[in-house]
Scaffold this motif. Structure first.
Motif, PDB file in Angstrom:
ATOM      1  N   TYR A 263       4.596  -3.589 -21.725  1.00 44.37           N
ATOM      2  CA  TYR A 263       4.703  -3.825 -20.294  1.00 44.37           C
ATOM      3  C   TYR A 263       3.590  -3.134 -19.516  1.00 44.37           C
ATOM      4  O   TYR A 263       3.425  -3.362 -18.330  1.00 44.37           O
ATOM      5  CB  TYR A 263       6.045  -3.302 -19.774  1.00 44.37           C
ATOM      6  CG  TYR A 263       7.197  -4.221 -20.046  1.00 44.37           C
ATOM      7  CD1 TYR A 263       7.229  -5.509 -19.529  1.00 44.37           C
ATOM      8  CD2 TYR A 263       8.262  -3.805 -20.826  1.00 44.37           C
ATOM      9  CE1 TYR A 263       8.289  -6.357 -19.773  1.00 44.37           C
ATOM     10  CE2 TYR A 263       9.336  -4.649 -21.069  1.00 44.37           C
ATOM     11  CZ  TYR A 263       9.351  -5.917 -20.539  1.00 44.37           C
ATOM     12  OH  TYR A 263      10.405  -6.749 -20.789  1.00 44.37           O
TER      13      TYR A 263
ATOM     14  N   GLU B 250      13.340 -14.810 -16.363  1.00 43.86           N
ATOM     15  CA  GLU B 250      12.038 -14.182 -16.117  1.00 43.86           C
ATOM     16  C   GLU B 250      11.075 -14.419 -17.276  1.00 43.86           C
ATOM     17  O   GLU B 250      11.443 -14.314 -18.445  1.00 43.86           O
ATOM     18  CB  GLU B 250      12.229 -12.681 -15.924  1.00 43.86           C
ATOM     19  CG  GLU B 250      10.960 -11.883 -15.752  1.00 43.86           C
ATOM     20  CD  GLU B 250      11.216 -10.386 -15.803  1.00 43.86           C
ATOM     21  OE1 GLU B 250      11.378  -9.857 -16.927  1.00 43.86           O
ATOM     22  OE2 GLU B 250      11.258  -9.758 -14.732  1.00 43.86           O
TER      23      GLU B 250
ATOM     24  N   ALA C  65       4.222 -13.474 -24.509  1.00 41.70           N
ATOM     25  CA  ALA C  65       5.131 -13.733 -23.392  1.00 41.70           C
ATOM     26  C   ALA C  65       6.483 -13.134 -23.728  1.00 41.70           C
ATOM     27  O   ALA C  65       6.969 -13.253 -24.859  1.00 41.70           O
ATOM     28  CB  ALA C  65       5.270 -15.228 -23.112  1.00 41.70           C
TER      29      ALA C  65
ATOM     30  N   ARG D 269      16.138 -11.215 -24.916  1.00 42.34           N
ATOM     31  CA  ARG D 269      14.701 -11.374 -24.696  1.00 42.34           C
ATOM     32  C   ARG D 269      14.061 -11.987 -25.942  1.00 42.34           C
ATOM     33  O   ARG D 269      14.283 -11.533 -27.066  1.00 42.34           O
ATOM     34  CB  ARG D 269      14.038 -10.039 -24.383  1.00 42.34           C
ATOM     35  CG  ARG D 269      12.508 -10.120 -24.227  1.00 42.34           C
ATOM     36  CD  ARG D 269      11.929  -8.818 -23.720  1.00 42.34           C
ATOM     37  NE  ARG D 269      12.458  -8.525 -22.404  1.00 42.34           N
ATOM     38  CZ  ARG D 269      12.612  -7.293 -21.915  1.00 42.34           C
ATOM     39  NH1 ARG D 269      12.283  -6.243 -22.656  1.00 42.34           N
ATOM     40  NH2 ARG D 269      13.100  -7.119 -20.712  1.00 42.34           N
TER      41      ARG D 269
ATOM     42  N   ASP E 167      -1.575  -5.765 -17.861  1.00 42.03           N
ATOM     43  CA  ASP E 167      -1.462  -6.717 -16.765  1.00 42.03           C
ATOM     44  C   ASP E 167      -0.771  -7.979 -17.254  1.00 42.03           C
ATOM     45  O   ASP E 167      -0.996  -8.450 -18.371  1.00 42.03           O
ATOM     46  CB  ASP E 167      -2.858  -7.069 -16.230  1.00 42.03           C
ATOM     47  CG  ASP E 167      -3.522  -5.882 -15.556  1.00 42.03           C
ATOM     48  OD1 ASP E 167      -2.792  -4.970 -15.133  1.00 42.03           O
ATOM     49  OD2 ASP E 167      -4.768  -5.878 -15.476  1.00 42.03           O
ATOM     50  N   HIS E 168       0.065  -8.540 -16.411  1.00 43.71           N
ATOM     51  CA  HIS E 168       0.767  -9.759 -16.790  1.00 43.71           C
ATOM     52  C   HIS E 168       1.006 -10.609 -15.552  1.00 43.71           C
ATOM     53  O   HIS E 168       0.910 -10.137 -14.408  1.00 43.71           O
ATOM     54  CB  HIS E 168       2.103  -9.440 -17.464  1.00 43.71           C
ATOM     55  CG  HIS E 168       3.086  -8.771 -16.556  1.00 43.71           C
ATOM     56  ND1 HIS E 168       3.125  -7.400 -16.382  1.00 43.71           N
ATOM     57  CD2 HIS E 168       4.067  -9.291 -15.755  1.00 43.71           C
ATOM     58  CE1 HIS E 168       4.084  -7.100 -15.519  1.00 43.71           C
ATOM     59  NE2 HIS E 168       4.667  -8.218 -15.119  1.00 43.71           N
ATOM     60  N   GLN E 169       1.342 -11.855 -15.818  1.00 46.47           N
ATOM     61  CA  GLN E 169       1.694 -12.789 -14.754  1.00 46.47           C
ATOM     62  C   GLN E 169       3.196 -13.030 -14.826  1.00 46.47           C
ATOM     63  O   GLN E 169       3.719 -13.417 -15.870  1.00 46.47           O
ATOM     64  CB  GLN E 169       0.930 -14.097 -14.927  1.00 46.47           C
ATOM     65  CG  GLN E 169       1.215 -15.127 -13.832  1.00 46.47           C
ATOM     66  CD  GLN E 169       0.459 -16.417 -14.068  1.00 46.47           C
ATOM     67  OE1 GLN E 169       0.054 -16.699 -15.192  1.00 46.47           O
ATOM     68  NE2 GLN E 169       0.263 -17.198 -13.016  1.00 46.47           N
ATOM     69  N   ALA E 170       3.888 -12.808 -13.727  1.00 42.28           N
ATOM     70  CA  ALA E 170       5.338 -12.970 -13.691  1.00 42.28           C
ATOM     71  C   ALA E 170       5.687 -14.332 -13.103  1.00 42.28           C
ATOM     72  O   ALA E 170       5.258 -14.689 -12.001  1.00 42.28           O
ATOM     73  CB  ALA E 170       5.976 -11.862 -12.859  1.00 42.28           C
ATOM     74  N   THR E 171       6.456 -15.104 -13.868  1.00 48.60           N
ATOM     75  CA  THR E 171       6.934 -16.405 -13.416  1.00 48.60           C
ATOM     76  C   THR E 171       8.386 -16.550 -13.848  1.00 48.60           C
ATOM     77  O   THR E 171       8.997 -15.608 -14.351  1.00 48.60           O
ATOM     78  CB  THR E 171       6.095 -17.555 -14.016  1.00 48.60           C
ATOM     79  OG1 THR E 171       6.195 -17.517 -15.436  1.00 48.60           O
ATOM     80  CG2 THR E 171       4.634 -17.437 -13.612  1.00 48.60           C
TER      81      THR E 171
ATOM     82  N   ARG F  36       7.271 -13.050 -18.459  1.00 46.89           N
ATOM     83  CA  ARG F  36       6.112 -12.194 -18.266  1.00 46.89           C
ATOM     84  C   ARG F  36       5.048 -12.624 -19.273  1.00 46.89           C
ATOM     85  O   ARG F  36       5.225 -12.478 -20.474  1.00 46.89           O
ATOM     86  CB  ARG F  36       6.466 -10.726 -18.460  1.00 46.89           C
ATOM     87  CG  ARG F  36       7.421 -10.199 -17.397  1.00 46.89           C
ATOM     88  CD  ARG F  36       7.486  -8.693 -17.406  1.00 46.89           C
ATOM     89  NE  ARG F  36       8.348  -8.181 -16.350  1.00 46.89           N
ATOM     90  CZ  ARG F  36       8.407  -6.905 -15.973  1.00 46.89           C
ATOM     91  NH1 ARG F  36       7.638  -6.019 -16.592  1.00 46.89           N
ATOM     92  NH2 ARG F  36       9.207  -6.522 -15.003  1.00 46.89           N
ATOM     93  N   GLN F  37       3.960 -13.160 -18.742  1.00 42.60           N
ATOM     94  CA  GLN F  37       2.896 -13.730 -19.573  1.00 42.60           C
ATOM     95  C   GLN F  37       1.725 -12.750 -19.633  1.00 42.60           C
ATOM     96  O   GLN F  37       1.201 -12.328 -18.601  1.00 42.60           O
ATOM     97  CB  GLN F  37       2.436 -15.056 -18.980  1.00 42.60           C
ATOM     98  CG  GLN F  37       1.199 -15.639 -19.613  1.00 42.60           C
ATOM     99  CD  GLN F  37       1.483 -16.199 -21.004  1.00 42.60           C
ATOM    100  OE1 GLN F  37       2.422 -16.955 -21.183  1.00 42.60           O
ATOM    101  NE2 GLN F  37       0.670 -15.798 -21.981  1.00 42.60           N
ATOM    102  N   TYR F  38       1.331 -12.398 -20.871  1.00 44.44           N
ATOM    103  CA  TYR F  38       0.217 -11.486 -21.085  1.00 44.44           C
ATOM    104  C   TYR F  38      -0.953 -12.269 -21.656  1.00 44.44           C
ATOM    105  O   TYR F  38      -0.786 -13.096 -22.558  1.00 44.44           O
ATOM    106  CB  TYR F  38       0.607 -10.373 -22.062  1.00 44.44           C
ATOM    107  CG  TYR F  38       1.781  -9.540 -21.599  1.00 44.44           C
ATOM    108  CD1 TYR F  38       1.583  -8.302 -20.991  1.00 44.44           C
ATOM    109  CD2 TYR F  38       3.089  -9.996 -21.773  1.00 44.44           C
ATOM    110  CE1 TYR F  38       2.659  -7.529 -20.577  1.00 44.44           C
ATOM    111  CE2 TYR F  38       4.172  -9.234 -21.357  1.00 44.44           C
ATOM    112  CZ  TYR F  38       3.960  -7.999 -20.757  1.00 44.44           C
ATOM    113  OH  TYR F  38       5.024  -7.243 -20.341  1.00 44.44           O
TER     114      TYR F  38
END
Length: 387
Positions: A266, A335, A323, A311, A269-273, A337-339
């Motif tokens: 975690y 949720e 992800a 998860r 940096d990641h994109q949360a979608t 979280r894409q890395y």
């Protein structure tokens, strides 16, 4: 306390209840008692983690465990961590970073591959992964104890103990080789049968080259996504091998094919979608879906489960592409979280629903071809490649 014959009878009755047990394999199990290959102190995976079994401190518990349908851990951390360092009784909590790296496989797992191997008297057999030596002794019983079995073990300490076990049990004609079984053992080939006792993601072409046309290779195919699968391949005169997947298989990975360290953190940096697809639908999907997703994407997966959350991680090992998709009880949003910049969750979803669109084919409809230029997974027939 029940005697050895009674314990073997009980184990065989259990194995017949959970699946087929071919007559030659049954006779081999009677002739090669499992207890001759199990150390006095070992660890057994259970729902709470690992449970120590100690023949000296609890002989009844040790004997009961040996003739149960369970795997028994015989080495930790490639031998770097001694069992005495983690305790000799009760539930064992392994220190961080320590894992089990060699075991005596569960009897039902052993029987599954031996049934598929269909070894007959006079066959020359290459075994990849000696472990405790039990399966090498069973193979020797099946084909004849005349030096027809060659077993390759990468770990010198494991091989040394296996040699002692085999000699004490009267199977000293098995030829033990210390080395990396990835390359097989061409000096004693060609072989009629190749029996692999470790998880494989990529089938080495050397095994095909060292097997006679018409010969059989059986192995646990563990692609990294979802479950593992029994695979039976038949070698053809043109240097190819074709076969289908059958049952479930769970084995420790071949050391040369262990999962490289992935980046699952975690802190990056990641994109949360969010997503509308419940990760449990994919994480709990049938084996056919696992094969389809693995073949289409080449990605790995792992799951984490809490009382109120689930998860699913999907990731490309050795990279930051991952992800984490989390379902939480009571929340409408799922949720994501894409890395990294590879949309791994989207790829998995697309592959899963492609499998759904095919009519949700089961494991038995999938197969593999191993060729000099690589391996291919297919659906129904080799010409229908899916990955």
């Amino acid at each position: 306390m029940p005697g050895v014959p009674e314990r073997i009878d009980g184990l065989l009755a259990l194995l017949k209840g959970v699946g087929r047990l071919e007559e030659p394999v049954e006779q081999a199990l009677r002739a090669v008692p499992r207890h001759d290959f199990i150390p006095a102190l070992a660890l057994v995976p259970d729902e709470e983690g690992l449970r120590a079994v100690n023949r000296d401190a609890d002989p009844d518990g040790w004997w009961e465990t040996v003739y149960a349908d369970v795997s028994i851990v015989t080495q930790l951390d490639d031998g770097a961590t001694a069992f005495s360092a983690v305790g000799s009784g009760g539930v064992v909590r392994l220190p961080a970073g320590v894992d089990y790296t060699s075991s005596a496989s569960a009897p039902s797992t052993v029987v599954g591959l031996l049934n598929l191997l269909d070894a007959e008297p006079g066959h020359r057999v290459l075994e990849v992964g000696t472990g405790t030596g039990w399966t090498a002794a069973l193979l020797s019983r099946l084909v004849g104890d005349g030096g027809l079995v060659v077993s390759v073990e990468i770990d010198p300490a494991v091989a040394e103990q296996a040699a002692k076990n085999l000699t004490a049990a009267g199977h000293d004609r098995v030829r033990l080789v210390v080395g990396d079984g990835t390359g097989g053992h061409p000096e004693d080939g060609p072989y009629d049968r190749v029996h692999v006792t470790c998880g494989v993601r990529t089938v080495p072409q050397e095994w095909v080259e060292q097997t006679r046309p018409g010969g059989v290779i059986v192995l646990p195919y563990v692609p990294g996504f979802g479950t593992g699968h029994e695979l039976r391949l038949i070698v053809t005169p043109d240097g190819f091998a074709h076969g289908r997947f059958s049952g479930f298989a769970s084995y420790m990975m071949m050391r040369s094919q262990r999962t490289p360290a992935g980046v699952l953190s975690y802190t990056r940096d990641h994109q949360a979608t969010t997503t509308e697809v419940d990760p449990r639908a994919i994480g709990h999907a049938p084996a056919g879906a696992d094969l389809a997703v693995a073949a289409r994407t080449g990605l790995y997966s792992r799951t984490l489960i809490w009382d109120d959350a689930y998860r699913l991680w999907v990731y490309e090992p050795g990279t930051c592409h991952a992800a984490a998709v989390t379902w939480t009880e009571g929340r409408r949003d799922i949720e994501v979280r894409q890395y990294g910049d590879r949309p791994v969750w989207d790829e998995v979803v697309d592959a899963y629903f492609q499998w759904v669109g095919w009519g949700q084919p089961g494991r038995g409809r999938f197969g593999m071809t191993v060729a000099p230029d690589g391996q291919r997974v297919w659906l129904d027939e080799p010409s229908r490649t899916i990955g």
